[in-house]
Design an enzyme around this catalytic site. Structure first.
Site, mmCIF file in Angstrom:
data_model
loop_
_atom_site.group_PDB
_atom_site.id
_atom_site.type_symbol
_atom_site.label_atom_id
_atom_site.label_comp_id
_atom_site.label_asym_id
_atom_site.label_seq_id
_atom_site.Cartn_x
_atom_site.Cartn_y
_atom_site.Cartn_z
ATOM 1 N N GLU B 56 0.848 -1.199 0.000
ATOM 2 C CA GLU B 56 0.000 0.000 0.000
ATOM 3 C C GLU B 56 0.884 1.251 0.000
ATOM 4 O O GLU B 56 1.922 1.276 0.660
ATOM 5 C CB GLU B 56 -0.840 -0.057 1.289
ATOM 6 C CG GLU B 56 -1.743 1.125 1.556
ATOM 7 C CD GLU B 56 -2.493 0.958 2.895
ATOM 8 O OE1 GLU B 56 -2.180 -0.012 3.646
ATOM 9 O OE2 GLU B 56 -3.380 1.781 3.182
ATOM 10 N N LYS B 127 -9.402 2.286 -1.983
ATOM 11 C CA LYS B 127 -9.635 1.667 -0.666
ATOM 12 C C LYS B 127 -10.984 2.098 -0.087
ATOM 13 O O LYS B 127 -11.237 3.295 0.071
ATOM 14 C CB LYS B 127 -8.502 2.070 0.276
ATOM 15 C CG LYS B 127 -8.501 1.374 1.632
ATOM 16 C CD LYS B 127 -7.257 1.811 2.435
ATOM 17 C CE LYS B 127 -7.126 1.088 3.763
ATOM 18 N NZ LYS B 127 -5.894 1.510 4.479
ATOM 19 N N CYS B 160 -5.336 -3.357 2.830
ATOM 20 C CA CYS B 160 -5.177 -3.320 4.288
ATOM 21 C C CYS B 160 -6.491 -3.501 5.057
ATOM 22 O O CYS B 160 -7.037 -4.591 5.056
ATOM 23 C CB CYS B 160 -4.459 -2.021 4.672
ATOM 24 S SG CYS B 160 -3.669 -2.094 6.309
ATOM 25 N N VAL B 187 -0.443 -2.755 10.545
ATOM 26 C CA VAL B 187 0.180 -2.254 11.774
ATOM 27 C C VAL B 187 -0.211 -3.177 12.928
ATOM 28 O O VAL B 187 -1.108 -4.004 12.782
ATOM 29 C CB VAL B 187 -0.282 -0.803 12.060
ATOM 30 C CG1 VAL B 187 0.130 0.123 10.909
ATOM 31 C CG2 VAL B 187 -1.782 -0.733 12.296
ATOM 32 N N MET B 189 -2.128 -4.708 15.949
ATOM 33 C CA MET B 189 -3.520 -4.576 16.396
ATOM 34 C C MET B 189 -3.570 -4.702 17.916
ATOM 35 O O MET B 189 -2.719 -5.355 18.518
ATOM 36 C CB MET B 189 -4.376 -5.671 15.778
ATOM 37 C CG MET B 189 -4.570 -5.539 14.284
ATOM 38 S SD MET B 189 -5.492 -4.044 13.806
ATOM 39 C CE MET B 189 -7.142 -4.439 14.425
#
Lengths: 298, 298
Positions: B56, B127, B160, B187, B189
């Site tokens: 991304e 997205k 993502c 990232v 969680m």
């Protein structure tokens, strides 16, 4: 997360003790199966459980020889003998139970589960997605995905192959379910590596995480008329991580987890911007999932 | 499943080699990021890949200081410099690439991904589900979930946080996608146990299994302005089991998998009665997911 000391006087949304009974029903031995279920329910209640989940078709067994056998083992709900015995048990113990039962409604059969509580019968769920030759015996469920309001929280039910369809859990969550109870008879799936947990573990964790709901799965064990079952019952928290199990592949056991449903609800908010349910793009999905084709806005 | 010797003359639906590039873009260093992307694409093509997935926002980086910075790094698609360089590359190499790019459309920005092939530009995905403060910079996607027909197979794209919504994959699959390419910047969680793979692994496996689609995820690595990323790129087969990865948490690497999409399509049939997509109960979902409430048929 197993809670042995548990004070029923403190029972509330914030400390629900859930138990999943992994056991081995025997097809046709309904009297013995029900007696075994009730013994497990009593054991779980004795250890503090206020919500007990039993496997799919726990009273009848799973692998029917023909429709006549299935018909003879099925019962009207909640009038049938199994549901009546179950209601007596939950009233006596002051707990809630979800149990898989073969349901007879006139000439139709359903692969159903019943929710029964301290005041007796609450509701019935009819399996929506039939697996393999269940189609020979059962009608597909015709009551959607009901969510039942109880003093413990909002309870939905799914059965086995229902969990292969993310829509099942979405329908429960978008109606406000806090916990989905899953009576199941998971069998080996194609391409399952021997050294990994059953794919059902992955599906359950993903569904719990994506929806912010607790999911409590009670599988059966053993081999029935050539059909093996894979055990591995589990209880997954609303963040998607198991809080109890997966259980063994082949042993009778009861999983326990203490769940704070208030916390589960608040954890659906991921940060200042995101909420797992509010972030759904219904504006995009609705025109698409109905017809299978997109409606572009540009 | 890594295929080093691969004869492009034999390329067909039955032996697609997919590569996922795990790398570290640096916010603002667009020239260097694009050069790095092209080097990785060339390396993957040299090893036989006919479809390469990049992370991304691979050209711009992810953590913008403000909207002005994001605006300055974004480009119109497919007219912008990055897309033009990418098209030159895919035309020269005769391969397909999916790459995350910050898109500028007039005064609007989108977190987009472009699909480019041997004949140049094919399509753009925007997205749908924006994560955290991406809301400060980007508009939510407004083009649904397009599925692009290519000689390799039918390709859809998700980015993502889109993968947190089972609807994304369902919309791809019900439109006939064979493979979903996922440029991502995963990232950490909340509640992630240190000893387990990222929850994204679970979500990806569940989606692949439930839909019978291949899913190829390329994550970035590194730390950007205080934001860590978790790597663990992976390629999952249509049966839900990884065929490459998860990759490392922090190393630049390229995953390869040889995928037989013909087999993927046939594996959606689970047995004489069941098919993962045909078994959907649209009769139940459609009235419910739109409004959030069931329509009972009894």
């Amino acid at each position: 997360m197993m809670t042995l000391q548990y004070n029923p006087a403190e029972r509330g949304v914030a400390d629900l003790v859930v138990a999943c009974v992994q056991m081995e029903p025997h097809v046709g031995s309904k009297h013995d199966n029900v007696a075994q279920c009730i013994r497990h329910i009593e054991a779980a209640a004795h250890r503090g459980a206020s919500l007990v989940v039993l496997p799919e078709l726990a009273n009848s067994g799973y692998v029917f020889n023909d429709r006549d056998e299935a018909f003879a083992l099925a019962e009207p709900l909640p009038e049938g003998e199994t549901a009546q015995l179950l209601a007596e048990t939950t009233q006596r113990l002051g707990i809630h139970v979800v149990m898989g039962i073969a349901e007879r409604a006139g000439k139709q059969l359903y692969n159903s589960a019943i929710l029964t509580g301290p005041a007796g019968h609450i509701g019935v769920y009819r399996k929506l997605h039939l697996w393999n030759n269940e189609h020979r015996f059962f009608e597909p469920g015709d009551r959607g995905v009901p969510v039942f309001d109880t003093p413990l929280g909002r309870i939905a039910i799914a059965i086995c192959y229902d969990g292969w369809f993310p829509e099942t859990y979405r329908l429960a969550a978008t109606q406000g379910a806090d916990i989905v109870c899953v009576p199941t008879n998971w069998v080996p799936m194609p391409a399952q590596p021997e050294d990994r947990p059953a794919m059902a573990t992955t599906l359950t964790m993903a569904a719990a995480h994506s929806n912010g709901v607790v999911i409590a799965c009670a599988n059966r064990i053993g081999m029935e008329r050539g059909q093996p079952f894979v055990g591995q019952s589990l209880i997954v928290g609303g963040n998607g991580w198991p809080v109890a199990g997966p259980a063994s592949v082949d042993r009778e056991e009861i999983l326990y987890a203490a769940i704070d449903l208030t916390r589960t609800r608040s954890e659906r908010t991921l940060n200042a911007f995101n909420h797992v349910l509010s972030d759904r793009r219904a504006d995009v999905y609705d025109p698409m999932l109905g017809t299978g084709w997109p409606t572009s806005r540009t």
